[in-house]
Design a protein around this motif. Structure first.
Motif, mmCIF file in Angstrom:
data_model
loop_
_atom_site.group_PDB
_atom_site.id
_atom_site.type_symbol
_atom_site.label_atom_id
_atom_site.label_comp_id
_atom_site.label_asym_id
_atom_site.label_seq_id
_atom_site.Cartn_x
_atom_site.Cartn_y
_atom_site.Cartn_z
ATOM 1 N N PRO A 26 0.820 -1.217 0.000
ATOM 2 C CA PRO A 26 0.000 0.000 0.000
ATOM 3 C C PRO A 26 0.851 1.263 0.000
ATOM 4 C CG PRO A 26 -0.792 -1.591 1.619
ATOM 5 C CD PRO A 26 0.523 -2.096 1.132
ATOM 6 N N ASP A 27 0.325 2.298 -0.577
ATOM 7 C CA ASP A 27 1.012 3.584 -0.611
ATOM 8 C C ASP A 27 1.114 4.124 0.814
ATOM 9 O OD1 ASP A 27 1.920 6.127 -0.932
ATOM 10 O OD2 ASP A 27 0.332 6.790 -2.292
ATOM 11 N N PRO A 28 2.351 4.354 1.331
ATOM 12 C CA PRO A 28 2.489 4.834 2.708
ATOM 13 C C PRO A 28 1.901 6.226 2.921
ATOM 14 C CG PRO A 28 4.598 4.899 1.577
ATOM 15 C CD PRO A 28 3.659 4.148 0.689
ATOM 16 N N ASP A 29 1.683 6.974 1.845
ATOM 17 C CA ASP A 29 1.110 8.311 1.968
ATOM 18 C C ASP A 29 -0.415 8.310 1.885
ATOM 19 O OD1 ASP A 29 3.636 9.506 2.177
ATOM 20 O OD2 ASP A 29 3.864 9.523 -0.001
ATOM 21 N N ALA A 30 -0.985 7.155 1.559
ATOM 22 C CA ALA A 30 -2.449 7.073 1.453
ATOM 23 C C ALA A 30 -3.072 7.066 2.844
ATOM 24 C CB ALA A 30 -2.839 5.804 0.703
ATOM 25 N N PRO A 31 -4.321 7.523 2.968
ATOM 26 C CA PRO A 31 -4.993 7.503 4.272
ATOM 27 C C PRO A 31 -5.028 6.085 4.841
ATOM 28 C CG PRO A 31 -6.245 8.797 2.693
ATOM 29 C CD PRO A 31 -5.161 8.097 1.912
ATOM 30 N N LYS A 32 -4.661 5.960 6.121
ATOM 31 C CA LYS A 32 -4.596 4.649 6.742
ATOM 32 C C LYS A 32 -5.907 4.324 7.445
ATOM 33 C CE LYS A 32 -2.222 0.976 7.830
ATOM 34 N NZ LYS A 32 -1.725 0.055 6.817
ATOM 35 N N VAL A 33 -6.428 3.132 7.181
ATOM 36 C CA VAL A 33 -7.642 2.687 7.853
ATOM 37 C C VAL A 33 -7.257 2.208 9.255
ATOM 38 C CG1 VAL A 33 -9.538 1.033 7.830
ATOM 39 C CG2 VAL A 33 -8.682 2.002 5.673
ATOM 40 N N PRO A 34 -7.899 2.730 10.306
ATOM 41 C CA PRO A 34 -7.550 2.287 11.663
ATOM 42 C C PRO A 34 -7.728 0.784 11.816
ATOM 43 C CG PRO A 34 -8.954 4.243 11.724
ATOM 44 C CD PRO A 34 -8.953 3.745 10.303
ATOM 45 N N THR A 35 -6.781 0.143 12.465
ATOM 46 C CA THR A 35 -6.858 -1.300 12.648
ATOM 47 C C THR A 35 -7.890 -1.669 13.709
ATOM 48 O OG1 THR A 35 -4.564 -1.590 11.968
ATOM 49 C CG2 THR A 35 -5.532 -3.355 13.265
ATOM 50 N N LEU A 36 -7.975 -0.882 14.772
ATOM 51 C CA LEU A 36 -8.939 -1.162 15.832
ATOM 52 C C LEU A 36 -10.358 -0.938 15.307
ATOM 53 C CD1 LEU A 36 -9.274 -1.922 18.843
ATOM 54 C CD2 LEU A 36 -9.298 0.534 19.330
ATOM 55 N N LEU A 37 -11.182 -1.957 15.390
ATOM 56 C CA LEU A 37 -12.510 -1.911 14.797
ATOM 57 C C LEU A 37 -13.579 -1.379 15.731
ATOM 58 C CD1 LEU A 37 -12.439 -5.399 13.020
ATOM 59 C CD2 LEU A 37 -11.844 -3.165 12.054
ATOM 60 N N ASP A 38 -13.359 -1.487 17.049
ATOM 61 C CA ASP A 38 -14.394 -1.154 18.021
ATOM 62 C C ASP A 38 -13.707 -0.774 19.324
ATOM 63 O OD1 ASP A 38 -16.483 -1.065 19.816
ATOM 64 O OD2 ASP A 38 -17.213 -3.096 19.418
ATOM 65 N N ASP A 39 -14.053 0.381 19.911
ATOM 66 C CA ASP A 39 -13.370 0.797 21.143
ATOM 67 C C ASP A 39 -13.988 0.208 22.403
ATOM 68 O OD1 ASP A 39 -15.670 2.244 21.568
ATOM 69 O OD2 ASP A 39 -14.649 4.153 21.903
ATOM 70 N N ALA A 40 -14.959 -0.709 22.240
ATOM 71 C CA ALA A 40 -15.568 -1.410 23.382
ATOM 72 C C ALA A 40 -16.064 -0.423 24.433
ATOM 73 C CB ALA A 40 -14.585 -2.402 24.001
ATOM 74 N N ASP A 41 -16.816 0.572 23.977
ATOM 75 C CA ASP A 41 -17.384 1.579 24.875
ATOM 76 C C ASP A 41 -16.319 2.276 25.716
ATOM 77 O OD1 ASP A 41 -20.015 1.096 24.000
ATOM 78 O OD2 ASP A 41 -20.226 -0.573 25.393
ATOM 79 N N GLY A 42 -15.206 2.602 25.081
ATOM 80 C CA GLY A 42 -14.158 3.365 25.751
ATOM 81 C C GLY A 42 -13.142 2.554 26.521
ATOM 82 N N LYS A 43 -13.247 1.213 26.477
ATOM 83 C CA LYS A 43 -12.276 0.393 27.204
ATOM 84 C C LYS A 43 -10.931 0.323 26.473
ATOM 85 C CE LYS A 43 -15.922 -2.347 29.333
ATOM 86 N NZ LYS A 43 -16.634 -3.649 29.322
ATOM 87 N N TRP A 44 -10.945 0.617 25.189
ATOM 88 C CA TRP A 44 -9.704 0.711 24.424
ATOM 89 C C TRP A 44 -9.238 2.165 24.397
ATOM 90 C CZ3 TRP A 44 -6.566 -3.003 22.682
ATOM 91 C CH2 TRP A 44 -7.075 -4.292 22.433
ATOM 92 N N GLN A 45 -7.983 2.395 24.697
ATOM 93 C CA GLN A 45 -7.368 3.703 24.549
ATOM 94 C C GLN A 45 -6.368 3.624 23.406
ATOM 95 O OE1 GLN A 45 -4.189 5.262 27.260
ATOM 96 N NE2 GLN A 45 -5.714 6.830 27.729
ATOM 97 N N THR A 46 -6.424 4.583 22.505
ATOM 98 C CA THR A 46 -5.520 4.628 21.357
ATOM 99 C C THR A 46 -4.476 5.713 21.571
ATOM 100 O OG1 THR A 46 -7.246 3.859 19.839
ATOM 101 C CG2 THR A 46 -5.353 4.991 18.870
#
Length: 336
Positions: free
Chosen positions: A38-58
């Motif tokens: 993939p083009d490194p300059d292209a917009p990156k799709v976030p890998t994390l699919l669901d933040d589990a109601d805020g239990k995931w911190q990015t």
């Protein structure tokens, strides 16, 4: 990045070589073609699919380097969990991966400190006699345990790299001897075998590694190293995963901390990573007291360990175990 969960922590990193990911299967005879990077300059799709109601911190550490941290009750396991997942964008030319071997063992934090360009690291595979190990084109172990040994199951899959261009995860197969032969024939400078394979080209085969009908009491009757008990009960876990769009996930799942982090079995780990990251490929590495994730500038002020290793007996970032194999994330500021 999911809204409301992003923090920024900047590393300074220059250019490094580009890494592509091939997708291999042991039973395929046809030539394997490499995917388009993939083009490194292209917009990156976030890998994390669901933040589990805020239990995931990015936490965005740098462009192409992201830390996801889960803390709290997990619906999949029905227990409290603490999970750290470092995402490395392998399409970004700033980063590279290094396989490292320490005869006699080393803590992961020491391995990171010893490598000048390392910015992160995670523990590797099981004991050398049970797995296939090749580092810098030198074969260190081809599995010295005899076929049928209680720990013979520990090398059914591997993570590998071919020179400075490719990184991949391969399923060698449940036949241990054929798996070893597959690793011998693999054109790779670095190989660390381990088990079980959790996700094989989107097949969540880790859910089936242990018969789900066993009760906790039945599992406890097996020898500790029996694959059914080893992977059927909850422990801290280390996972390497690769996504379709060239992201490498280095995942440390804490465990053995009642009420804080219960750990997971192989089936639960598989469901967890599929739910939140949907990797195309994933392999379970050495867990238990070996599970350690180090990120420079984070975690413990001296070691930079970000998870909660268990060997120290206290719920903090101390208590690392010395292991022989490690995977390091490098940032080469001098590369063109």
């Amino acid at each position: 990045v999911l809204a409301g969960t992003a923090l920024i922590f900047i590393f300074s990193c220059g250019n490094a070589y580009k890494i592509d990911i091939p997708h291999h299967e042991y039973d395929k005879e046809e030539e394997v073609s490499l995917p388009v990077t993939p083009d490194p300059d292209a917009p990156k799709v976030p890998t994390l699919l669901d933040d589990a109601d805020g239990k995931w911190q990015t936490t965005t550490l740098d462009n192409g380097l992201t830390l996801y941290t889960f803390t709290g009750y997990d619906e999949i396991t029905g227990a409290s969990q603490i999970v750290n997942a470092l995402e490395v964008d392998l399409s970004n030319p700033e980063y590279s991966i290094k396989f490292a071997y320490a005869a006699g063992g080393s803590t992961n934090s020491d391995m990171v400190k010893k490598e000048p360009s390392a910015i992160a690291g995670i523990n590797g595979g099981y004991e050398p006699e049970a797995i296939y190990i090749k580092v810098n084109n030198a074969i260190i172990s081809e599995v010295t345990l005899p076929p049928g040994h209680l720990r013979w199951w520990k090398h059914e899959a591997c993570i590998f790299s071919e020179g400075e261009r490719t990184v991949g995860i391969m399923y060698g197969g449940s036949d241990g001897e054929k798996a070893i032969e597959a690793y011998r024939n693999l054109e790779a400078d670095n190989i660390i075998a381990n088990a079980p394979m959790l996700v094989n080209d989107y097949d969540p085969m880790g859910e089936r590694f242990v018969d789900g009908s066993y009760t906790e009491e039945q599992l406890s009757q097996f020898d500790y190293e029996d694959y059914r008990r080893h992977q059927g009960v909850r422990h801290p876990r280390t996972v390497y995963a690769l996504t379709e769009d060239n992201d490498l996930l280095l995942i440390a799942i804490d465990g053995r901390w009642p009420g804080k982090a219960e750990g997971m079995n192989a089936a639960e780990v598989t469901r967890f990573i599929v739910r939140y990251f949907n990797p195309q490929w994933a392999i379970n590495m050495d867990g238990g007291g070996s599970t350690t994730l180090t990120i420079k500038g984070l975690g413990h002020p001296e070691t930079n360990v970000v998870n909660y290793p268990t060997d120290g007996g206290t719920h903090d970032h101390t208590g690392e175990r010395k292991v022989t194999t490690h995977l390091l994330v490098l940032c080469n500021e001098d590369a063109q």
